[in-house]
Scaffold this motif. Structure first.
Motif, PDB file in Angstrom:
ATOM      1  N   UNK B 100       0.845  -1.200   0.000  1.00 12.23           N
ATOM      2  CA  UNK B 100       0.000   0.000   0.000  1.00 12.23           C
ATOM      3  C   UNK B 100       0.879   1.249   0.000  1.00 12.23           C
ATOM      4  N   UNK B 101       0.282   2.334  -0.373  1.00  5.38           N
ATOM      5  CA  UNK B 101       0.908   3.648  -0.206  1.00  5.38           C
ATOM      6  C   UNK B 101      -0.155   4.547   0.424  1.00  5.38           C
ATOM      7  N   UNK B 102       0.196   5.177   1.518  1.00  6.10           N
ATOM      8  CA  UNK B 102      -0.740   6.105   2.147  1.00  6.10           C
ATOM      9  C   UNK B 102      -0.129   7.504   2.178  1.00  6.10           C
ATOM     10  N   UNK B 103      -0.985   8.486   2.222  1.00  7.72           N
ATOM     11  CA  UNK B 103      -0.526   9.863   2.367  1.00  7.72           C
ATOM     12  C   UNK B 103      -0.375  10.144   3.852  1.00  7.72           C
ATOM     13  N   UNK B 104       0.808  10.553   4.246  1.00  9.82           N
ATOM     14  CA  UNK B 104       1.031  10.776   5.670  1.00  9.82           C
ATOM     15  C   UNK B 104       0.018  11.790   6.205  1.00  9.82           C
ATOM     16  N   UNK B 105      -0.710  11.403   7.247  1.00 14.46           N
ATOM     17  CA  UNK B 105      -1.798  12.272   7.733  1.00 14.46           C
ATOM     18  C   UNK B 105      -1.325  13.373   8.671  1.00 14.46           C
ATOM     19  N   UNK B 106      -0.351  14.131   8.252  1.00 17.59           N
ATOM     20  CA  UNK B 106       0.072  15.284   9.055  1.00 17.59           C
ATOM     21  C   UNK B 106      -1.115  16.247   9.160  1.00 17.59           C
ATOM     22  N   UNK B 107      -1.219  16.904  10.300  1.00 15.74           N
ATOM     23  CA  UNK B 107      -2.356  17.792  10.510  1.00 15.74           C
ATOM     24  C   UNK B 107      -2.314  19.010   9.598  1.00 15.74           C
ATOM     25  N   UNK B 108      -1.125  19.346   9.127  1.00 15.36           N
ATOM     26  CA  UNK B 108      -0.967  20.586   8.363  1.00 15.36           C
ATOM     27  C   UNK B 108      -1.056  20.316   6.855  1.00 15.36           C
ATOM     28  N   UNK B 109      -2.263  20.154   6.361  1.00 17.13           N
ATOM     29  CA  UNK B 109      -2.461  19.995   4.925  1.00 17.13           C
ATOM     30  C   UNK B 109      -1.869  18.732   4.358  1.00 17.13           C
ATOM     31  N   UNK B 110      -2.392  17.582   4.723  1.00 11.93           N
ATOM     32  CA  UNK B 110      -1.764  16.332   4.288  1.00 11.93           C
ATOM     33  C   UNK B 110      -1.857  16.063   2.789  1.00 11.93           C
ATOM     34  N   UNK B 111      -2.949  16.507   2.159  1.00 12.01           N
ATOM     35  CA  UNK B 111      -3.091  16.283   0.728  1.00 12.01           C
ATOM     36  C   UNK B 111      -3.686  14.923   0.411  1.00 12.01           C
ATOM     37  N   UNK B 112      -3.776  14.659  -0.886  1.00 13.75           N
ATOM     38  CA  UNK B 112      -4.339  13.393  -1.365  1.00 13.75           C
ATOM     39  C   UNK B 112      -3.513  12.911  -2.552  1.00 13.75           C
ATOM     40  N   UNK B 113      -3.965  11.819  -3.146  1.00 12.80           N
ATOM     41  CA  UNK B 113      -3.283  11.310  -4.335  1.00 12.80           C
ATOM     42  C   UNK B 113      -3.475  12.229  -5.543  1.00 12.80           C
ATOM     43  N   UNK B 114      -4.299  13.256  -5.401  1.00 14.61           N
ATOM     44  CA  UNK B 114      -4.440  14.207  -6.499  1.00 14.61           C
ATOM     45  C   UNK B 114      -3.115  14.894  -6.803  1.00 14.61           C
TER      46      UNK B 114
END
Lengths: 303, 183
Positions: B100-114
């Motif tokens: 899997x690859x996940x986007x690190x869920x940092x609180x400061x604007x984590x972003x998405x795969x977009x």
């Protein structure tokens, strides 16, 4: 060399990356050189010293020079009764086995790397877990401890809690940090900063305030060494990680909560260390051994 | 080298009988940003026959870089991440290894795969001869913040690989719920 699969490889943090192809390119034509899994050679293991002259690393133990047993009534005089030939100088060598070959009774200070094993000594193989990282002492985890008190001041996160998302500290009025490269800085909740921030690849400071909460960017855990979060007088501090686990430092009258977060290998340890109310933040930083890095010039570099 | 589409599978060891170690490379590029930047993180989850992680320690990622048995290890960085799988060393209890690859869920604007482009997973032998490659389709990733790229699974005494490309909108927490991993 075969990969050691006999035990959990805690040492792999130091061996994470294989050799780059560019570095291996000159040897690519040689099949024997294509061994990317081979870790860097371990320093030759010093064999158990057969002779006392072999200094085998740091040891702060008392030299085991054969001394008469101290009388029970006067144990404090035991050092005085050591043989006169024993040097009074600091010895960090391995204790000398009794009745060994005739060797100096004390080995002078020796902090050098252990000498290479003599020819014929079996190869040490890859370093095992105990060679590089000490075994962590037992500590409660977040399923066992939900409040940090004077009686139980420490909790240890697991590797997943220590590396996903943000570690949030609610109630902190200031934070001071030290990176793995010893960059130190501090920030208050109202945005006053000193020292130097630690930027990360994600364009986020390693330690920061966001919406009134202090946080650590755990994706970059390896760049983190320790941080201190200081609360308000007579107020609690609360820590929360991505998975939902939380720990509270309850308020204590006349005191201010202080939370020290330290990275030990791949895990974080949280320790409560309350101080008397009113203690200035700068004094706290110094008490915990933080010394601010010199800030970069605010106006930028001159041409 | 065979290029795969989502849902396709390939008989990895049947077509490569001598294959003992497989190098799983995961890669991507991220649209540069002056502000907080999306940070994808790769992970491998060793699952039992029910599809759940064998244990919490069987999630292998940058801060837990080897499975307890040592058969799955993060080792390289020729791609964004490289994971070595020693196929004979994988315990019998492991029926599937999911990447899997996940986007690190940092609180400061984590972003998405977009913000992620050119994502792929590829399998190679230890000499880096590429065996399989799956290019993750782009354009459907606006709300996705974790994705299963592919999975190795046992089949008839060997190993097969399936290209998946399944996204999560619930991030790593959703992945952890599905695989019963305590974060």
């Amino acid at each position: 060399m075969a990969v050691n699969r006999t035990a959990i490889r805690h040492d792999l943090a130091f061996l994470r990356r294989r050799l780059k192809p560019a570095a291996a390119a000159p040897a690519a034509a040689q099949p024997a050189a294509a061994a990317p899994l081979v870790p860097p050679p371990a320093p030759p293991a010093p064999a158990v010293p057969a002779a006392p002259a072999v200094s085998a690393g740091l040891d702060l133990g008392r030299p085991a020079a054969p001394a008469p047993a101290p009388a029970p009534a006067a144990p404090a005089q035991a050092p005085v009764q050591a043989p006169a030939s024993a040097s009074a100088a600091l010895s960090l060598s391995r204790p000398t086995p009794p009745a060994a070959s005739p060797a100096p009774a004390a080995v002078p200070l020796n902090l050098s790397r252990p000498s290479a094993a003599p020819a014929g000594t079996p190869a040490a193989g890859p370093p095992r877990s105990g060679d590089r990282l000490p075994q962590l002492f037992p500590a409660p985890d977040t399923s066992q401890l939900h409040e940090l008190t004077r009686a139980r001041p420490l909790v240890r996160l697991n590797p997943r809690q220590s590396a996903v998302g943000s570690l949030r500290v609610a109630g902190a009025t200031s934070a001071v940090w030290e990176s793995s490269t010893r960059i130190t800085g501090a920030l208050t909740r109202d945005g006053q900063g000193t020292g130097r921030p630690v930027p990360t690849a994600g364009n986020r400071p390693l330690v920061d305030f966001e919406d009134g909460e202090a946080l650590i960017a755990l994706r970059h855990l390896k760049e983190f060494r320790r941080a201190l979060f200081v609360g308000a007088d007579d107020a609690p501090l609360a820590v929360r990680v991505y998975g939902g686990a939380s720990v509270v430092l309850p308020p204590e009258t006349g005191h201010r909560n202080v939370l020290l977060v330290s990275r030990i290998g791949s895990v974080l340890e949280l320790r409560s260390d309350p101080v008397p109310a009113g203690a200035p933040a700068e004094a706290l930083w110094q008490a915990f051994g933080f010394r601010m890095s010199v800030a970069l010039p605010a106006g930028g570099w001159s041409a | 080298m065979a290029s795969m589409v989502a849902g396709a599978n390939a008989a990895l060891t049947a077509e490569n009988p001598q294959l003992a170690t497989v190098v799983v490379g995961l890669g991507w590029s991220v649209i540069p940003s002056r502000g907080p930047q999306t940070e994808p993180v790769a992970a491998a989850i060793l699952c039992d026959s029910s599809g759940r992680a064998v244990s919490d320690e069987h999630m292998v990622f940058f801060n837990q870089i080897a499975s307890p048995d040592g058969s799955v290890q993060f080792l390289g960085d020729e791609d964004q991440e490289q994971i070595d799988v020693d196929l004979p060393g994988v315990p019998e209890a492991v029926a599937k290894i999911t990447f899997i690859v996940y986007i690190d869920p940092d609180l400061r604007g984590p972003g998405t795969f977009a913000s992620v482009r050119d994502a792929y997973i590829r399998l190679a032998d230890p000499q880096n001869r590429e065996l399989l490659r799956f290019e993750i389709p782009s354009g459907t990733a606006q709300n996705i913040n974790a994705m299963v790229f592919g999975e190795l699974y046992r089949h008839s005494g060997g190993w097969k690989f399936r290209a998946v490309g399944q996204g999560y909108t619930t991030g790593l927490r959703g992945v952890a719920d599905d695989f019963r991993i305590a974060l």
